[in-house]
Write an enzyme that holds these catalytic residues in place. Structure first.
Site, PDB file in Angstrom:
ATOM      1  CG  ASP A   1      -2.111  -0.841   1.139  1.00  0.00           C
ATOM      2  OD1 ASP A   1      -2.307  -1.460   0.078  1.00  0.00           O
ATOM      3  OD2 ASP A   1      -2.869  -0.909   2.127  1.00  0.00           O
TER       4      ASP A   1
ATOM      5  CG  HIS B   1      -4.617   2.197  -0.607  1.00  0.00           C
ATOM      6  ND1 HIS B   1      -5.617   1.878  -1.498  1.00  0.00           N
ATOM      7  CD2 HIS B   1      -4.833   1.406   0.493  1.00  0.00           C
ATOM      8  CE1 HIS B   1      -6.392   0.935  -0.984  1.00  0.00           C
ATOM      9  NE2 HIS B   1      -5.942   0.641   0.221  1.00  0.00           N
TER      10      HIS B   1
END
Length: 260
Positions: free
Chosen positions: A75, A79
């Site tokens: 991530d 995100h």
């Protein structure tokens, strides 16, 4: 010898073990399920293009498709809404050196075996540090739960009120980010947050606090039981996707032989 030569020699002699912390990508691997009013994460798909046949006599290859957040994945700050304005927050903008660094593993497997909603708290971190020393700045912290040993529906553990899986409290993530200055946080579950993380303040605190502070996440890890509490090195470069919010990747750990 310089440090790189010493490391290469140790690797060839088997003095450093390479531990694969990655699940195999296949169409059956579970992905996060959101409420139906939201868009959904795509599972991994693979389509054969040719296999040494009339479609290509000397080669075999596939087309693949999936979400950026399918399987063992990374991530990036962009995100999450809290990280949308973070400098160098997309996958292709993150400095390459961020993907290689030391790692600390906090073993929560006993608690997670007894409670699907087990929480990593500041008290658990303090207990870990009393044994292993203060978590160094710019270190990856991984929450071991042995959740990766689950399969199928047990992995997502969906109930009427949504998924149930372990994760950190807001206070634990704030401590790790704001007081310890960690590089990123990783879990064996489908997300860096607890399955019921929507009920915290802020909702999904690992995502909100990590990415709002330019830190990174790793999900769907496996094999954390093979790592020592300290002393290993994590290697986790994602695909270099322009403006990417994340990426499937292969996560490796370098571990001194006999240290796990």
């Amino acid at each position: 010898m310089n440090a790189l030569t010493q490391m290469a020699t140790a690797l060839t002699r088997g003095e450093i073990e390479v531990v694969d912390l990655t699940h195999t990508l296949d169409p059956d691997f579970p992905v996060i399920i959101l409420p139906p009013e939201f868009g959904q994460c795509a599972r991994f798909r693979m389509e054969e293009v040719s296999a040494y046949d009339h479609r290509g006599p000397a080669w075999k290859w596939h087309n693949i498709s999936m979400s950026e957040h399918t399987g063992t994945h990374f991530d990036a700050p962009v995100h999450w809404v809290s990280g949308r304005n973070v400098a160098n927050g997309a996958v292709d903008e993150i400095p390459a050196e961020a993907f290689i660094g030391p790692v600390c593993v906090i073993d929560c497997s006993e608690g997670a075996a007894q409670d699907d909603d087990f929480e990593l708290t500041p008290e658990i971190i303090a207990e870990w540090e009393a044994t292993n020393g203060r978590i160094p700045e710019n270190t990856w912290v991984l929450m071991r739960t042995d959740w990766s040993k689950r399969r199928g529906a047990d992995y997502l553990n969906m109930r009427e009120d949504g998924p149930h899986s372990p994760g950190p409290t807001p206070e634990a993530i704030r401590l790790l980010v704001e007081e310890r200055g960690i590089r990123g946080f990783g879990t064996e579950t489908v997300g860096t947050d607890a399955g019921q993380g929507m009920h915290y303040a802020p909702p999904y605190p690992a995502h909100y606090i990590l990415h709002g502070n330019g830190r990174y996440g790793l999900q769907c890890l496996t094999g954390l039981d093979q790592l020592p509490a300290t002393g290993a090195m994590l290697i986790c470069p994602p695909l270099k996707i322009r403006n990417g919010t994340g990426s499937p990747l292969r996560v490796l750990a370098l571990v001194p032989k006999g240290a796990s």
